[in-house]
Design an enzyme around this catalytic site. Structure first.
Site, PDB file in Angstrom:
ATOM      1  N   GLN A 258       0.826  -1.203   0.000  1.00 49.95           N
ATOM      2  CA  GLN A 258       0.000   0.000   0.000  1.00 49.95           C
ATOM      3  C   GLN A 258       0.864   1.258   0.000  1.00 49.95           C
ATOM      4  O   GLN A 258       0.519   2.254  -0.629  1.00 49.95           O
ATOM      5  CB  GLN A 258      -0.935   0.011   1.214  1.00 49.95           C
ATOM      6  CG  GLN A 258      -2.055  -0.996   1.127  1.00 49.95           C
ATOM      7  CD  GLN A 258      -2.871  -0.863  -0.143  1.00 49.95           C
ATOM      8  OE1 GLN A 258      -2.834  -1.728  -1.011  1.00 49.95           O
ATOM      9  NE2 GLN A 258      -3.605   0.217  -0.271  1.00 49.95           N
ATOM     10  N   HIS A 261       1.849   3.062  -3.307  1.00 48.54           N
ATOM     11  CA  HIS A 261       0.891   3.842  -4.076  1.00 48.54           C
ATOM     12  C   HIS A 261       1.239   5.318  -4.084  1.00 48.54           C
ATOM     13  O   HIS A 261       1.131   6.000  -5.110  1.00 48.54           O
ATOM     14  CB  HIS A 261      -0.521   3.688  -3.496  1.00 48.54           C
ATOM     15  CG  HIS A 261      -1.255   2.493  -3.977  1.00 48.54           C
ATOM     16  ND1 HIS A 261      -1.768   2.392  -5.244  1.00 48.54           N
ATOM     17  CD2 HIS A 261      -1.588   1.339  -3.345  1.00 48.54           C
ATOM     18  CE1 HIS A 261      -2.383   1.228  -5.380  1.00 48.54           C
ATOM     19  NE2 HIS A 261      -2.282   0.575  -4.245  1.00 48.54           N
ATOM     20  N   GLU A 327      -9.877   1.460   4.784  1.00 49.23           N
ATOM     21  CA  GLU A 327     -10.225   1.138   3.402  1.00 49.23           C
ATOM     22  C   GLU A 327     -10.002  -0.367   3.167  1.00 49.23           C
ATOM     23  O   GLU A 327     -10.876  -1.059   2.660  1.00 49.23           O
ATOM     24  CB  GLU A 327      -9.355   1.963   2.452  1.00 49.23           C
ATOM     25  CG  GLU A 327      -9.576   1.658   0.979  1.00 49.23           C
ATOM     26  CD  GLU A 327      -8.548   2.342   0.096  1.00 49.23           C
ATOM     27  OE1 GLU A 327      -8.808   2.439  -1.121  1.00 49.23           O
ATOM     28  OE2 GLU A 327      -7.482   2.758   0.599  1.00 49.23           O
ATOM     29  N   HIS A 328      -8.824  -0.843   3.532  1.00 41.67           N
ATOM     30  CA  HIS A 328      -8.485  -2.260   3.425  1.00 41.67           C
ATOM     31  C   HIS A 328      -8.117  -2.775   4.815  1.00 41.67           C
ATOM     32  O   HIS A 328      -7.217  -2.229   5.454  1.00 41.67           O
ATOM     33  CB  HIS A 328      -7.279  -2.489   2.508  1.00 41.67           C
ATOM     34  CG  HIS A 328      -7.390  -1.862   1.150  1.00 41.67           C
ATOM     35  ND1 HIS A 328      -6.832  -0.624   0.851  1.00 41.67           N
ATOM     36  CD2 HIS A 328      -7.999  -2.295   0.024  1.00 41.67           C
ATOM     37  CE1 HIS A 328      -7.074  -0.343  -0.419  1.00 41.67           C
ATOM     38  NE2 HIS A 328      -7.785  -1.322  -0.946  1.00 41.67           N
ATOM     39  N   ASP A 361      -7.101  -5.846  -5.049  1.00 41.93           N
ATOM     40  CA  ASP A 361      -6.801  -4.763  -5.992  1.00 41.93           C
ATOM     41  C   ASP A 361      -7.031  -5.204  -7.431  1.00 41.93           C
ATOM     42  O   ASP A 361      -7.332  -4.370  -8.292  1.00 41.93           O
ATOM     43  CB  ASP A 361      -5.351  -4.304  -5.833  1.00 41.93           C
ATOM     44  CG  ASP A 361      -5.161  -3.389  -4.634  1.00 41.93           C
ATOM     45  OD1 ASP A 361      -6.167  -2.889  -4.104  1.00 41.93           O
ATOM     46  OD2 ASP A 361      -4.004  -3.190  -4.224  1.00 41.93           O
ATOM     47  N   HIS A 420     -52.516  19.916   2.286  1.00 40.54           N
ATOM     48  CA  HIS A 420     -52.309  18.480   2.086  1.00 40.54           C
ATOM     49  C   HIS A 420     -53.623  17.726   2.292  1.00 40.54           C
ATOM     50  O   HIS A 420     -53.970  16.827   1.525  1.00 40.54           O
ATOM     51  CB  HIS A 420     -51.259  17.956   3.073  1.00 40.54           C
ATOM     52  CG  HIS A 420     -49.849  18.297   2.706  1.00 40.54           C
ATOM     53  ND1 HIS A 420     -49.412  19.589   2.557  1.00 40.54           N
ATOM     54  CD2 HIS A 420     -48.771  17.503   2.460  1.00 40.54           C
ATOM     55  CE1 HIS A 420     -48.123  19.588   2.240  1.00 40.54           C
ATOM     56  NE2 HIS A 420     -47.715  18.325   2.172  1.00 40.54           N
TER      57      HIS A 420
END
Length: 435
Positions: A258, A261, A327-328, A361, A420
């Site tokens: 990770q 990235h 996230e992961h 991924d 109404h």
């Protein structure tokens, strides 16, 4: 190389103590606002000038010619093509199973409510192209849109100076494999503005999805409402929850995967084993020294967003993981499946040593467009549902309405909205009694 945070014995809220990247979308808003306004008023001319300024590329047109898309697939490495085809096959299997069907509920005789699922008319899918190239993100965005039944799908990705100002050929090849013919060579906030406002070459869309940098996230926030968005994606992140049964080398490799990235990527290990923590720290030193992107990885691992977190036990570890809402999230513990079943907040959960994040991924079949920055406590990853709208269709007969009319009038009066109630009365020759 990576810091330590000791939460053993702590009773404080973990959210106040866990590492996070600095990602100030609010500050970036003022930088993207004039860009988006320029695109709104000048269209393609603005996109060409902005792209030259930020990407160093002078475009003749923002739309990628069909021949370039076709040629990219023709020249694609056969091994990469085979890998993409298998990824598409697996992702399609998973997302096809997410399709929704209309459902009609009879509330009373003569009165029904149908939940009808309708796909977006047109969507804009953003594929990043900064430090790395992401043909896999084409798959993750396009497949759920296709399975939802979206008729109009447009993809955009930044032009690459190293590829003569064209979109990366691997991205174009992935589009070709998926049958996507509408592709644009535009990145950054200006791409989101292009989708939101439309230009001479690109019709406006209903929804924009896909991860990007902070300026893409800021443009999504700015234009949300004019367009729908999937999320304001921040830097990618992994949290590994591990005990003394985990392999230190494998954990270190996953943290590095990770970190490569982006320098702002977050890699976090949560463990109740000091021995594992020390072994992972040693493995990181060894593995980072020989990884390709070691400068980027070193920055990410040494940043405030990454850490080894020590906890008393797995119960506290789970509390930390749920507070972080990664996230992961990898579970590398005894009886990993049982531990994973207790997870409440995560974009995606990877169970055991043979389900690394790298699998997700690319080729697990799951989607890798996932919530970041703790948003997994209230948001989901990209799916078929992201591209659908639920519409309630109400169908009542005169008798069915008559049976509930008095209650409608009562509630209308209680809310001081007599019109109404009058709208119900107008449908009958008699006065609806007050209750």
């Amino acid at each position: 190389m990576i810091s330590r945070i000791d939460l053993r014995g702590s009773t404080s809220d973990p959210r106040d103590l866990l590492p996070r990247a600095e990602f100030d979308v609010e500050d970036a808003l003022e930088k993207v606002r004039p860009i988006c306004e320029d695109v709104r008023h000048r269209g393609v001319a603005a996109l060409i000038e902005i792209t030259e300024r930020f990407d160093g590329v002078r475009l003749a047109s923002t739309r990628v010619p069909q021949q370039e898309i076709t040629d990219a697939l023709t020249t694609l490495d056969p091994k990469v093509r085979a890998a993409l085809e298998e990824t598409i096959r697996r992702v399609r299997i998973v997302h096809r199973a997410q399709r929704r069907t209309d459902h009609t509920t009879q509330v009373v005789p003569g009165g029904t409510v149908t939940e009808r699922w309708v796909p977006m008319d047109r969507v804009g899918l953003y594929v990043p192209g900064g430090l790395a190239v992401y043909p896999s993100s084409v798959v993750m965005n396009v497949v759920p849109a296709q399975e939802a039944g979206v008729a109009g799908i447009a993809v955009t990705s930044p032009p690459q100076k190293d590829f003569a100002g064209k979109v990366h050929p691997a991205v174009l090849a992935a589009c070709a494999l998926l049958g996507v013919t509408e592709v644009y060579a535009v990145g950054g906030a200006q791409a989101v503005a292009m989708f939101a406002y439309g230009t001479e070459e690109c019709a406006p869309v209903n929804l924009v999805t896909g991860p990007g940098n902070i300026y893409v996230a800021a443009a999504k926030r700015l234009l949300k409402g004019r367009i729908g968005i999937d999320a304001e994606a921040g830097p990618t992140e992994i949290l590994v929850l591990a005990d003394d049964t985990a392999d230190a080398g494998e954990v270190a490799a996953d943290l590095i995967s990770q970190a490569e990235h982006d320098p702002m990527a977050a890699s976090v290990l949560v463990t109740d084993s000091v021995a594992l923590a020390e072994a992972v720290e040693a493995a990181l030193v060894e593995q980072v020294a020989r990884t390709k992107h070691r400068e980027r990885v070193t920055t990410a691992l040494g940043g405030r967003q990454s850490a080894v977190v020590l906890v008393d036990d797995l119960t506290q570890g789970l509390a930390v993981a749920n507070a972080y809402a990664a996230e992961h999230l990898e579970i590398q513990t005894r009886d990993a499946a049982a531990v994973a079943a207790r997870v409440r907040n995560a974009g995606a959960v990877f169970v055991g040593r043979y389900a690394p994040v790298s699998l997700g991924d690319y080729a697990a079949g799951s989607n890798h467009v996932l919530p970041t920055a703790g948003c997994a406590c209230h948001s989901s990853g990209l799916s078929v549902q992201s591209f659908l709208r639920g519409i309630h269709v109400v169908d009542y007969s005169k008798q069915a309405l008559a049976e509930v009319a008095a209650h409608v009038v009562t509630l209308a009066d209680a809310e001081d909205l007599p019109g109404h109630g009058d709208a119900v009365r107008a449908r009958f020759d008699w006065t609806v009694p007050n209750t």
